[in-house]
Motif scaffolding. Structure first.
Motif, PDB file in Angstrom:
ATOM      1  N   SER A  74     -74.338 -12.904  22.986  1.00 23.06           N
ATOM      2  CA  SER A  74     -74.472 -13.859  21.889  1.00 23.06           C
ATOM      3  C   SER A  74     -73.462 -13.468  20.821  1.00 23.06           C
ATOM      4  O   SER A  74     -72.958 -12.341  20.825  1.00 23.06           O
ATOM      5  CB  SER A  74     -75.894 -13.870  21.307  1.00 23.06           C
ATOM      6  N   PRO A  75     -73.168 -14.381  19.888  1.00 22.49           N
ATOM      7  CA  PRO A  75     -72.215 -14.037  18.820  1.00 22.49           C
ATOM      8  C   PRO A  75     -72.803 -13.135  17.745  1.00 22.49           C
ATOM      9  O   PRO A  75     -72.124 -12.822  16.772  1.00 22.49           O
ATOM     10  CB  PRO A  75     -71.832 -15.405  18.251  1.00 22.49           C
ATOM     11  N   HIS A  76     -74.045 -12.702  17.937  1.00 23.70           N
ATOM     12  CA  HIS A  76     -74.727 -11.912  16.912  1.00 23.70           C
ATOM     13  C   HIS A  76     -75.114 -10.521  17.420  1.00 23.70           C
ATOM     14  O   HIS A  76     -76.162  -9.982  17.053  1.00 23.70           O
ATOM     15  CB  HIS A  76     -75.965 -12.656  16.416  1.00 23.70           C
ATOM     16  N   GLY A  77     -74.270  -9.951  18.278  1.00 17.92           N
ATOM     17  CA  GLY A  77     -74.463  -8.563  18.699  1.00 17.92           C
ATOM     18  C   GLY A  77     -75.543  -8.338  19.723  1.00 17.92           C
ATOM     19  O   GLY A  77     -75.929  -7.183  19.965  1.00 17.92           O
ATOM     20  N   ILE A 233     -73.676  -7.153  14.246  1.00 16.04           N
ATOM     21  CA  ILE A 233     -72.230  -7.349  14.282  1.00 16.04           C
ATOM     22  C   ILE A 233     -71.891  -8.794  14.658  1.00 16.04           C
ATOM     23  O   ILE A 233     -72.693  -9.503  15.264  1.00 16.04           O
ATOM     24  CB  ILE A 233     -71.546  -6.383  15.267  1.00 16.04           C
ATOM     25  N   ASP A 234     -70.702  -9.192  14.287  1.00 16.99           N
ATOM     26  CA  ASP A 234     -70.184 -10.497  14.675  1.00 16.99           C
ATOM     27  C   ASP A 234     -69.420 -10.296  15.978  1.00 16.99           C
ATOM     28  O   ASP A 234     -68.250  -9.908  15.973  1.00 16.99           O
ATOM     29  CB  ASP A 234     -69.258 -11.023  13.574  1.00 16.99           C
ATOM     30  N   SER A 235     -70.099 -10.526  17.101  1.00 26.22           N
ATOM     31  CA  SER A 235     -69.485 -10.309  18.415  1.00 26.22           C
ATOM     32  C   SER A 235     -68.769 -11.582  18.852  1.00 26.22           C
ATOM     33  O   SER A 235     -69.321 -12.419  19.562  1.00 26.22           O
ATOM     34  CB  SER A 235     -70.544  -9.885  19.446  1.00 26.22           C
ATOM     35  N   LYS A 236     -67.520 -11.694  18.412  1.00 26.27           N
ATOM     36  CA  LYS A 236     -66.758 -12.913  18.694  1.00 26.27           C
ATOM     37  C   LYS A 236     -66.542 -13.100  20.196  1.00 26.27           C
ATOM     38  O   LYS A 236     -66.515 -14.222  20.693  1.00 26.27           O
ATOM     39  CB  LYS A 236     -65.420 -12.862  17.955  1.00 26.27           C
TER      40      LYS A 236
END
Length: 702
Positions: A74-77, A233-236
């Motif tokens: 996901s984009p939220h770590g 974290i912002d997991s792009k």
């Protein structure tokens, strides 16, 4: 269930067997991201991975330093891995009142996410070929010992300088037995929180009897969330969740961190493993299991404390028995001898190669003979005590950090200290009675194997029985307190020298003996094998070019394969299993022993679509350390989660056989069904199913 196997002493498990110079078998290989199998993919599957695709996959994948792999989903770590990889953190977070291994865990809201005691997550940010820098530093060395010291120093310098320059964890990785050296730089995270894990019985349905087999019916998954500065974290870069999952014959990839293979080892090294390492380690593991089972029989709390250790040891026994069977297989060894003979003949036919590379085989053979002479000491100078291991680390730490970086023991170089302290100061609980039981059992084994006159045992026992020594040493130590460990480290050599902690006192006495063994191994085995291995690596490049993959080194690799069943027991194993099969197997065993199901499964059976795939198999080439690796399709979408290999794959440390070697994975459809209908984790599922796919268009079909 694959686990990473580290080499003891002289790096016994550091390399392996390859059919040198012959065409690779279908779907074989654990490929580095700098040298992906583009030609093979184009020819067989008409697929060309672009650099954008490779970069996205690399940055979506993680290494968990508990010994497994994982990926951002996901984009939220949010990070997906196996339950059995997460098990250590679940165990350390559990208490007598809250057993998260047995009963599972779900944080329905962010504030309920539970911080892991000592997990470190690494994301590979960059790779740099530093081969020439290392080789240049070795010039002028006249002996293997001198070359070893120079290699060690230049590697430590590069790692330290890279860390200081970039702030990234920096590891120099040896590939192709020293044919290449690469500097891998990782973004490191240590604030990792547990979000979801099913019950152990759902994750490891079938228990040890089904371990390393197929068909399987396991929901071996867990989810963490990675934080930095108190926020997710912002997991792009992350892998988009495909709820339909893998389909039969589909091309799939497994990016992950396989531990160690031995496909480039010489015959002499494999014979050493067959004759010394494997028999000793199997005997030792079985003794450890017997001790823990006896302790577990004392009551439910003792059983809870020891459960994860028994799980890990039983897993190792089954894996090592498969390896040992492979080494005893005449066809495997005969093939290896033939391959080595062919490679050697090619080298010896070239006068220049013969002069430079020819002596390498004999040098390794002599080194293995020397290793055999002290093999029992290497294994049986052990207390199997976490407190003793902590004490040894503290004693070494305060001495090593005073030395120049390049002269320190492995694990104590400047670039490694932050990770070491993270583990050393872990708040994970220590159970004194379990420590006593483990230490007693280990010392009894040591005594039976080495006798009372062994110098190590004289120091540890000091006239006492194993039981007496264990009780006095454990009860006299306060190292279970992380604050005391930190105080000793900060106090340096003076504080450690003044300590009257029983474990510290004992390890101060053992320290000269331990250092002598390390120095002996370095001078007589490791330095020789590294110098000779480097020659063979260069010879292989000279003879065949860089047309293949290096042995696994617990660094990021890419394997490719197909979702595919295989011939088994005179019939055919299907590519997938379903919830129908899960309930059938449980019912066939009357829901008893390792085949019972958690109550939520029985209660919600009518809600399930029983035809939903649960597990599946692929031809991907994997090994220990790949546990928790994502299975992805051409679009870099997540379609499964590696958790095991079949019994036929255990010889994969040495050889790969695509006809029966299978990787076993959890199907995303099965995970989706469970999260929605069994665990009520709709909010979590919403996060998994939402978000844009950064990999869209990154792979190109041809």
């Amino acid at each position: 269930m694959h686990t990473t196997k580290s080499r003891l002493g002289a790096s016994i498990l550091a390399s392996g067997l390859l059919f040198t110079g012959l065409p690779l078998l279908a779907d074989e290989g654990m490929w580095t991201f700098d040298n992906p199998p583009v030609k093979q993919l184009e020819e067989k599957y008409h697929f060309t991975p672009t650099q954008q695709w490779l970069d996205h996959v690399r940055l979506s994948c993680v290494r968990l330093n508990d010994g497994g792999s994982g990926s951002f989903v996901s984009p939220h770590g949010l990070l997906l891995t196996n339950h059995h990889v997460a098990r250590g953190q679940l165990q350390k977070s559990s208490t007598a009142e809250h057993d998260y291994v047995k009963n599972g865990f779900y944080a329905a809201t962010p504030d309920q996410e539970m911080k892991s005691p000592d997990l470190e997550v690494n994301v590979l940010i960059s790779m740099e070929d530093v081969t020439q820098k290392v080789l240049a530093a070795l010039k002028g060395a006249k002996t293997p010992e001198e070359e070893f010291a120079k290699r060690k120093a230049v590697i430590a310098d590069m790692e330290r300088e890279s860390l200081q320059k970039t702030g990234l964890r920096s590891d120099v990785v040896t590939l192709y037995q020293g044919g290449e050296y690469w500097l891998y730089r990782y973004k490191k995270y240590t604030d990792v929180r547990i979000v979801f894990a099913p019950e152990d019985q759902a994750a490891f349905f079938g228990g040890d009897p089904d371990n390393f087999t197929y068909p399987r019916y396991d929901l071996d998954m867990a989810l963490f969330r990675v934080y930095e500065n108190g926020r997710p974290i912002d997991s792009k870069d992350y892998l988009k969740w495909n709820p339909k999952g893998a389909t039969g014959d589909e091309l799939v990839f497994v990016p992950g961190h396989p531990g160690n293979t031995q496909r480039l080892d010489t015959v002499a090294q494999l014979e050493f493993d067959r004759d010394y390492f494997e028999p000793i380690i199997l005997k030792l593991l079985k003794n450890r299991i017997a001790v823990l089972e006896k302790y577990s029989a004392q009551g439910p709390e003792q059983a809870r404390q020891a459960a994860s250790m028994i799980f890990g040891l039983q897993n190792s026994v089954k894996a090592f028995e498969g390896r040992y069977k492979g080494l005893l297989d005449k066809s495997v060894m005969d093939k290896k001898r033939q391959d080595e003979a062919d490679f050697k003949a090619k080298v010896m036919a070239n006068p220049e190669w013969k002069k430079v590379y020819g002596p390498a085989w004999e040098a390794i053979a002599e080194a293995t003979k020397k290793a055999a002479s002290r093999a029992k000491q290497q294994f049986y100078h052990s207390t199997d005590s976490g407190l003793s291991n902590t004490a040894a680390t503290i004693v070494d730490y305060v001495a090593e950090i005073k030395k120049p970086d390049g002269e320190r023991l492995p694990g104590f170089h400047e670039a490694q200290l932050d990770s070491l302290r993270h583990r050393l100061f872990s708040p994970a609980p220590v159970y004194p009675e379990l420590e006593i039981a483990r230490m007693t059992g280990a010392l009894e084994t040591d005594l039976a194997e080495l006798g009372p006159d062994d110098p190590f045992l004289k120091v540890v026992l000091n006239g006492r029985t194993p039981q007496q020594a264990a009780e006095e040493l454990v009860k006299g130590s306060k190292l279970a307190d992380p604050a005391l460990r930190k105080k000793l480290i900060e106090g340096g050599e003076a504080a450690v020298a003044a300590s009257d902690d029983t474990m510290i006192v004992m390890n101060r006495k053992l320290d000269p003996m331990r250092r002598e063994m390390i120095k002996w191994q370095e001078d007589n085995v490791q330095s020789v094998e590294e110098e000779a291995g480097e020659k063979l690596g260069k010879a292989r490049f000279a003879a065949y070019g860089k047309t293949t993959y290096p042995d696994a080194t617990f660094t990021l690799r890419l394997s490719y394969g197909q979702v595919k069943g295989y011939p088994m027991n005179g019939t055919e194993a299907p590519y997938k299993t379903t919830y129908y099969g899960l309930f059938d197997r449980a019912t066939s065993f009357d829901f008893e022993g390792p085949f019972y199901l958690p109550s939520r499964y029985k209660e919600n059976r009518d809600k399930l679509d029983m035809s939903t795939p649960l597990d599946f198999v692929t031809t991907n080439d994997i090994i220990g350390g790949n546990s928790g690796s994502p299975v992805i399709n051409r679009n870099a979408e997540l379609v499964g989660l590696i958790f095991d290999g079949n019994i036929e794959s255990l010889v994969g440390d040495f050889v790969y056989d695509g006809s029966t070697n299978r990787a076993v994975a959890v199907h995303t459809a099965g995970m989706t069904e469970a999260l929605r209908k069994l665990y009520g984790a709709q909010a979590l599922l919403n996060e998994l199913l939402s978000g844009d796919n950064p990999a869209s268009g990154a792979g190109a079909g041809r």
